[in-house]
Design a protein around this motif. Structure first.
Motif, PDB file in Angstrom:
ATOM      1  N   ALA A   1       6.814  -0.004  -1.963  1.00  0.00           N
ATOM      2  CA  ALA A   1       6.277   0.900  -1.232  1.00  0.00           C
ATOM      3  C   ALA A   1       4.879   0.886  -0.908  1.00  0.00           C
ATOM      4  N   LYS A   2       4.018   0.635  -2.015  1.00  0.00           N
ATOM      5  CA  LYS A   2       2.604   0.454  -1.882  1.00  0.00           C
ATOM      6  C   LYS A   2       1.976  -0.670  -0.955  1.00  0.00           C
ATOM      7  N   GLN A   3       2.908  -1.796  -1.061  1.00  0.00           N
ATOM      8  CA  GLN A   3       2.445  -3.038  -0.307  1.00  0.00           C
ATOM      9  C   GLN A   3       3.096  -2.556   1.085  1.00  0.00           C
ATOM     10  N   ALA A   4       3.944  -2.044   1.403  1.00  0.00           N
ATOM     11  CA  ALA A   4       4.242  -1.375   2.712  1.00  0.00           C
ATOM     12  C   ALA A   4       3.119  -0.697   3.397  1.00  0.00           C
ATOM     13  N   ILE A   5       2.659   0.339   2.746  1.00  0.00           N
ATOM     14  CA  ILE A   5       1.433   1.194   2.850  1.00  0.00           C
ATOM     15  C   ILE A   5       0.435   0.345   3.391  1.00  0.00           C
ATOM     16  N   LEU A   6       0.067  -0.691   2.271  1.00  0.00           N
ATOM     17  CA  LEU A   6      -1.076  -1.492   2.476  1.00  0.00           C
ATOM     18  C   LEU A   6      -1.302  -2.201   3.807  1.00  0.00           C
ATOM     19  N   THR A   7       0.139  -2.759   4.137  1.00  0.00           N
ATOM     20  CA  THR A   7       0.467  -3.673   5.256  1.00  0.00           C
ATOM     21  C   THR A   7      -0.109  -2.950   6.239  1.00  0.00           C
ATOM     22  N   LYS A   8       0.442  -1.641   6.546  1.00  0.00           N
ATOM     23  CA  LYS A   8       0.282  -0.766   7.737  1.00  0.00           C
ATOM     24  C   LYS A   8      -1.426  -0.569   7.675  1.00  0.00           C
ATOM     25  N   ASP A   9      -1.809  -0.404   6.585  1.00  0.00           N
ATOM     26  CA  ASP A   9      -3.602  -0.234   6.612  1.00  0.00           C
ATOM     27  C   ASP A   9      -4.219  -1.376   7.187  1.00  0.00           C
ATOM     28  N   HIS A  10      -3.759  -2.446   6.785  1.00  0.00           N
ATOM     29  CA  HIS A  10      -4.376  -3.849   7.123  1.00  0.00           C
ATOM     30  C   HIS A  10      -4.104  -4.126   8.537  1.00  0.00           C
ATOM     31  N   ILE A  11      -2.865  -3.973   8.963  1.00  0.00           N
ATOM     32  CA  ILE A  11      -2.414  -4.440  10.427  1.00  0.00           C
ATOM     33  C   ILE A  11      -1.676  -3.126  11.065  1.00  0.00           C
ATOM     34  N   PRO A  12      -2.277  -2.139  11.755  1.00  0.00           N
ATOM     35  CA  PRO A  12      -1.982  -0.963  12.119  1.00  0.00           C
ATOM     36  C   PRO A  12      -0.746  -1.370  12.985  1.00  0.00           C
ATOM     37  N   ASP A  13      -0.483  -2.247  13.884  1.00  0.00           N
ATOM     38  CA  ASP A  13       0.405  -2.641  14.752  1.00  0.00           C
ATOM     39  C   ASP A  13       1.563  -3.451  14.239  1.00  0.00           C
ATOM     40  N   SER A  14       1.703  -3.387  12.781  1.00  0.00           N
ATOM     41  CA  SER A  14       2.805  -4.190  12.229  1.00  0.00           C
ATOM     42  C   SER A  14       3.966  -3.286  11.782  1.00  0.00           C
TER      43      SER A  14
END
Lengths: 653, 306
Positions: free
Chosen positions: A410-423
């Motif tokens: 869950a944390k990595q999914a959040i971080l992914t969105k923070d790093h790549i907003p259009d992901s």
């Protein structure tokens, strides 16, 4: 002798399938038995008080308690008889719960067997003699094995409590798995920022001696007095001279050394410092990839080093430390996920582990915190997370839940969105296990605020589509249909197992471990920190899966156990040890050869050689008593006479 | 060398070319396949889908004949037959099951049955890869092939005994021995849609389409199979798959025995190549051209030396 017998009902645990009153009645006919009763709960306060009262009233000098396993309550009842003025070894127990009531349904047979077990205990007790413990000094130093967050916490708490600590870490730096993480759930705190200060505390604490890049080679001794041999592996860098300036790592020409700290997703130099906040911040040469070792010439690091710290001829060093207690905090490793051939078995570069992804997210990682596909360096847009890869999967012999993967995914999914907003992230899960404080709120945020698609079902196959993407085939069990997701990157939440070498260390510590290498605690519910070896305690994931706060809590708990142990200046030795009858000993030396603890030595008495037991070293295993051809060695509290009395009683029934 | 052989129904019908090429390749390898007498259908999918005991009875009758023939080993080309025969044999270890099947067969069957294996494994057990390579007359060097096993050949793993159930590699080894370049084909054990081609045509078209699509993306010259039903779905129904995927596949789908036969230099008529729905002519032409080029290159190299 005047013996009292107490046949416990243990509620219905024993009373349900054993006629306890009948057993007590039969016991009254046994030799020397002057009193027998069948209390409901013997271990409860009234039960114990009744034993004490009976000892006084009937002038008992020995007690038999027929109840549960002595592993459960022998210490309890020994204290009871001691309070009433008896020697604690004038107590015998008959196990009529685990050995009778829990395993048989036939009440009559159970009652008979219980009566027989009580007779054995009575006959043994008739041969018992009071034994007195001797006291010995405690070496108030502690060894902590493993410098992850659990070991760090245990070391710091012990050190703050005034106990000198020897901390042994296998890798070149302490910090363990937590040092590799980017952020922590559920607060998304920077992992290195919260762990870093603790690591520095370890380095600066005057009570802590740190051996990094070292392993425990051998452990001997017993609680209060362990002797530990530590192998300081050769780093080929004299750490007393190394300043951690890093000049050598910049100039090293062997730039294709697999980087273990970065989970092998990048290469590093043959001489390295694991990461910027490493403790100790010292360089290490990887001899397998160093040109000086492979080709016999190079020497660039030696030339560049301003302090002359490079020592190519350095060898391993063995150090001996004396401690009174040991905390094992050896952590975990990922299981070998390449058994999953349906996920490519490691053949596809863009299918990575979550620990590799964590390094990628980390600003001090190999991609400087940018998410890049290992295959082509491109930024992924569709990321699929697969949970339970090697957890809860009986088909590959991994039935257990790894405990924290739901949360870090869950944390990595959040971080992914923070790093790549259009992901767009997708998570394939079996069940969401978010039972901690603020945990469920966190996973809900991942779904509701960050738009992560959670798909309840397993992934059946992952394969490259030939056009640069991965096809993730799975099932959506809520919709009841097969599902296919095209992914640019797949992150596997790989299950964990005990750290490599954990079983071997357990053998050295003489503690138990399970079939996955996790160390066994003394009692699953009530002694989660202790082991069955006195003075050896557990902290962190080495005992079973747990997240960071639980590991830290257990680190502190282990420290509390050490400090409690060291609060006494002297410990009592167990008098159930071997003793030599000097008149019978012919000095054949067989006992000295067979003792696994080196607890028997040869001494000269009136010009004659004799065997002598070193009382503090003897563990009471009884090997010598079985070996002695003269019957000259007897194990106190399990003498030949005591055992034969039981055998006789059994044979005459 | 004689081998007891159970051809299965499709060998005498829809997959005649599999049968022809199997016979031809085995003959070339000096393996004589002898049909067990008076064999019957294994029951195929319909039987085991309806009744396990009736299905087993059909298989056990065949196994019993093989046992009476004192066969040491029974070979079959079809994975579906193999699966049924092996499962029946295993289920007969249960005395209660055996009793019910024996009742259906009006008498006790043999106490022990010979082991059953696929023709592919039979060849690999009889000959190592060097021996197979030595038999090659027309190397497949330059051809890119995908080995497709289908879902049955390796599953269930504990019954089929065919290596890693998700990643078997025997066909790759055999065809690589014939000189071909074998691509890593991730869908090698995916399902083609099997017998759902009749009740659920779209599903089969989609499943087969996925396999054909990946093979096309990987740029292979042909997909090589070992199962009559897989071959039918990928070859005969290739147009249906194309329609479902919105494309036009043109990928020859050959049995591994046909491909080995070509490499062994056997007569194409003997291999039943003319029975394929998607013509392998382009493949054959490419192979011939490759061989001409390599011969010319060899000659040039020789010329250069002299």
């Amino acid at each position: 002798m005047r013996i009292g017998v107490f046949v416990c009902h243990c509620g219905s645990n024993i009373g349900g399938t054993v006629d306890c009153a009948k057993v007590a009645e039969i016991a009254r006919t046994y030799p020397d038995v002057v009193y027998a009763d069948d209390p409901m709960y013997t271990c409860a306060e009234p039960g114990q008080a009744a034993i004490e009262a009976a000892i006084h009233e009937h002038k008992l000098d020995g007690v038999v308690v027929a109840s549960c396993s002595p592993r459960m309550h022998e210490p309890t009842f020994r204290r009871t008889v001691e309070r009433a003025g008896l020697n604690r070894y004038m107590l015998e127990m008959a196990n009529i719960r685990e050995h009778v009531s829990w395993i048989g349904r036939d009440k009559e047979a159970n009652t008979n067997k219980s009566a027989e077990l009580v007779l054995l205990a009575v006959e043994k007790l008739r041969n018992n003699r009071p034994l007195l413990a001797k006291s010995f000094d405690v070496n108030k130093r502690v060894l902590v094995i493993g410098g992850g967050v659990a070991g760090i916490q245990a070391a710091l708490d012990c050190a703050d409590g005034g106990v000198p600590v020897v901390l042994v870490e296998r890798d070149a730096t302490i910090g363990g798995k937590m040092a590799k993480l980017d952020k922590t759930f559920p607060t998304v705190d920077c992992s290195a920022c919260i762990l870093g200060p603790k690591m520095v505390d370890v380095a600066q604490h005057s009570n802590i001696t740190l051996y990094a890049y070292s392993e425990v080679e051998d452990i001997s001794g017993y609680v209060g007095n362990f002797t530990v041999k530590i192998r300081k592996r050769s780093t080929y860098v004299d750490w007393s001279l190394c300043t951690g300036c890093g000049a050598c790592t910049e100039k090293c020409p062997s730039k294709k050394t697999p980087d273990a700290f970065n989970e092998l997703i990048s290469n590093t130099t043959a001489i390295t410092i694991a990461f910027p906040q490493a403790i100790p911040k010292k360089a290490v040469i990887n001899a397998e990839h160093c040109r000086q070792f492979i080709k016999g010439k190079c020497g660039v690091c030696a030339k560049i080093c301003p302090t002359g710290a490079i020592k190519y001829d350095m060898e391993d060093e063995i150090i001996t430390e004396e401690v009174g207690s040991i905390v094992a905090a050896t952590g975990y490793d990922l299981m070998d996920w390449t058994v999953y051939q349906e996920y490519g078995g490691g053949a596809y570069p863009d299918v990575i582990t979550s620990l590799q992804y964590e390094r990628m997210l980390n600003a001090s990682g190999p991609t400087a915190g940018h998410i890049k596909r290992p295959s082509d360096g491109k930024e992924p847009k569709n990321i699929v997370f697969v949970q339970c890869v090697g957890s809860r999967d009986k088909s590959i012999g991994r039935p257990y839940c790894s405990g924290f993967c739901c949360m870090y995914t869950a944390k990595q999914a959040i971080l992914t969105k923070d790093h790549i907003p259009d992901s767009q992230s997708y998570v394939f899960y079996m069940d969401i296990r978010a039972a901690g404080k603020m945990y469920d709120e966190f996973t809900r945020r991942t779904m509701e605020e960050y738009g992560t698609e959670y798909i309840r079902g397993r992934v059946s196959q992952i394969y490259p589509d030939g056009q640069g993407q991965l096809v993730v085939m799975g099932v959506d069990t809520l919709m009841g249909q097969a599902i296919e997701v095209k992914a640019d990157l797949v992150v596997l939440a790989v299950g964990i197992e005990a750290s490599k070498g954990a079983p071997q260390l357990a053998e050295k510590l003489r503690i138990s471990y399970d079939s996955y290498g996790f160390f066994m605690e003394s009692h699953v519910k009530l002694k989660p920190v202790e082991t069955n070896t006195a003075g050896v305690y557990l902290a962190g994931v080495c005992q079973g899966t747990k997240d960071i706060p639980a590991s830290v809590a257990q680190g502190s708990a282990a420290a509390a156990k050490v400090l409690a142990l060291f609060a006494k200046d002297k410990l009592e030795s167990d008098p159930q040890i071997a003793q030599v009858d000097m008149r019978r000993c012919v000095n054949c030396g067989k006992c000295i050869q067979c003792c696994p603890f080196g607890a028997i030595k040869e001494v000269e008495i009136r010009g004659e050689g004799k065997a002598q037991v070193i009382e503090t070293v003897c563990q009471g295993c009884g090997l010598c008593t079985a070996t002695c051809p003269q019957g000259a060695i007897q194990l106190s509290h399990a003498t030949d006479n005591q055992i034969l009395a039981e055998v006789n009683a059994l044979c005459q029934l | 060398m004689n081998f007891a052989y159970y051809p299965g129904c499709s060998a005498r019908g829809s997959s005649k070319d599999y049968e022809m090429s199997t016979q031809a390749v085995c003959k070339a390898l000096d393996m004589n396949l002898v049909d067990i007498p008076d064999w019957n259908c294994c029951g195929s999918t319909p039987a085991h889908a309806v009744d396990t005991e009736l299905s087993a009875a059909l298989c056990v009758r065949n196994l019993d004949i093989a046992a009476q023939q004192q066969a040491e080993l029974l070979l079959t080309p079809c994975p579906s037959c193999l699966s049924n025969l092996k499962l029946a044999s295993k289920r007969m270890e249960d005395p209660a099951f055996r009793q019910r099947v024996d009742e259906l067969l009006d008498g006790p069957s043999a106490k022990a049955f010979p082991p059953v294996t696929s023709v592919m494994q039979g060849i690999a057990e009889a000959y190592d890869m060097e021996t197979i390579a030595a038999r090659v007359r027309k190397s497949l060097k330059g051809l890119r092939l995908a080995a497709y096993y289908g879902c049955l050949m390796s599953r269930p793993a504990e019954v089929m005994n065919f290596g890693d159930p998700e990643n078997p590699t025997l066909m790759e080894s055999m065809l690589a021995a014939c000189g071909a370049e074998m691509v890593d084909f991730p869908l090698k054990t995916a399902c083609c849609g099997a017998s759902f081609g009749i009740p659920e045509r779209v599903m089969t078209a989609r499943n087969s389409g996925r396999i054909l699509d990946l093979a096309t993306q990987l740029g292979v010259d042909a997909v090589i199979v070992a199962c009559p039903l897989c071959q039918m779905n990928l070859d005969l129904r290739q147009e249906q798959a194309s329609k479902e995927m919105g494309t036009a596949f043109r990928l020859p789908v050959l049995y591994f025995t046909q491909m080995m036969g070509i490499a062994f230099g056997l007569d194409h008529k003997e291999l039943g190549l003319n029975k394929l729905r998607v013509s392998p002519d382009g493949l054959i032409r490419k192979l011939d051209e490759l061989r001409r080029n390599s011969a010319a290159a060899d000659k040039a190299a020789e010329g250069g030396r002299s």
